[in-house]
Design an enzyme around this catalytic site. Structure first.
Site, PDB file in Angstrom:
ATOM      1  N   GLY A  23       0.822  -1.210   0.000  1.00 47.51           N
ATOM      2  CA  GLY A  23       0.000   0.000   0.000  1.00 47.51           C
ATOM      3  C   GLY A  23       0.852   1.255   0.000  1.00 47.51           C
ATOM      4  O   GLY A  23       2.068   1.219   0.196  1.00 47.51           O
ATOM      5  N   TYR A  24       0.180   2.381  -0.221  1.00 45.34           N
ATOM      6  CA  TYR A  24       0.876   3.661  -0.207  1.00 45.34           C
ATOM      7  C   TYR A  24       1.469   3.910   1.171  1.00 45.34           C
ATOM      8  O   TYR A  24       0.843   3.655   2.189  1.00 45.34           O
ATOM      9  CB  TYR A  24      -0.086   4.790  -0.566  1.00 45.34           C
ATOM     10  CG  TYR A  24      -0.601   4.698  -1.977  1.00 45.34           C
ATOM     11  CD1 TYR A  24       0.277   4.756  -3.051  1.00 45.34           C
ATOM     12  CD2 TYR A  24      -1.949   4.542  -2.229  1.00 45.34           C
ATOM     13  CE1 TYR A  24      -0.182   4.660  -4.346  1.00 45.34           C
ATOM     14  CE2 TYR A  24      -2.424   4.450  -3.522  1.00 45.34           C
ATOM     15  CZ  TYR A  24      -1.538   4.514  -4.576  1.00 45.34           C
ATOM     16  OH  TYR A  24      -1.996   4.424  -5.851  1.00 45.34           O
ATOM     17  N   ASP A  25       2.680   4.421   1.196  1.00 48.59           N
ATOM     18  CA  ASP A  25       3.377   4.728   2.446  1.00 48.59           C
ATOM     19  C   ASP A  25       3.518   3.523   3.363  1.00 48.59           C
ATOM     20  O   ASP A  25       3.587   3.660   4.581  1.00 48.59           O
ATOM     21  CB  ASP A  25       2.674   5.861   3.198  1.00 48.59           C
ATOM     22  CG  ASP A  25       2.639   7.152   2.393  1.00 48.59           C
ATOM     23  OD1 ASP A  25       3.633   7.425   1.680  1.00 48.59           O
ATOM     24  OD2 ASP A  25       1.621   7.861   2.464  1.00 48.59           O
ATOM     25  N   THR A  27       1.387   1.013   4.241  1.00 49.65           N
ATOM     26  CA  THR A  27       0.256   0.872   5.156  1.00 49.65           C
ATOM     27  C   THR A  27       0.367  -0.388   5.989  1.00 49.65           C
ATOM     28  O   THR A  27       0.021  -0.412   7.161  1.00 49.65           O
ATOM     29  CB  THR A  27      -1.061   0.840   4.366  1.00 49.65           C
ATOM     30  OG1 THR A  27      -1.147   2.023   3.585  1.00 49.65           O
ATOM     31  CG2 THR A  27      -2.258   0.760   5.280  1.00 49.65           C
TER      32      THR A  27
END
Length: 120
Positions: A23-25, A27
């Site tokens: 996931g983005y960053d 997650t």
């Protein structure tokens, strides 16, 4: 009563090594080698981005907590081995989301099978 429900189907499963970010960053980060199931639903299906860190944690039959990790297009759900989920048996409410009425026999979800009941 829930405001809406999402029905989605897993499209593939992948074994990820320990320490892999999803996931983005990042997650979610795998703490051990884990199978991840990919579901083709996400923000493009009108799931609010505000649910990103507030989606519920699902408890499996063996008591392990599973995190749903939405990204722009996908939901990722931990799976025990290829083509097999861990069998979701109950829900735990979160701040802005819940998982409801998933049944007790989801041990065998293959690509093309359905999971229902994610609501907000």
């Amino acid at each position: 009563q829930p405001a809406f429900s999402v029905v989605t189907r897993p499209t593939f499963y992948k074994l990820l090594k320990a320490g892999r970010d999803i996931g983005y960053d990042g997650t979610y980060t795998t703490s051990e080698d884990e199978w991840i199931a990919n579901f083709t639903t996400g923000w493009s299906d009108q799931l609010s981005r505000r649910l990103s860190t507030r989606l519920p944690r699902l408890y499996t039959r063996n008591g392990k907590i599973v995190r749903i990790c939405p990204s722009l297009e996908y939901l990722f759900l931990e799976a025990s081995e290829p083509f097999t989920s861990r069998g979701i048996t109950r829900h735990v409410a979160a701040t802005t989301g819940c998982v409801q009425d998933l049944g007790t026999d989801l041990d065998f979800i293959r690509p093309g099978g359905a999971i229902t009941g994610l609501c907000s």
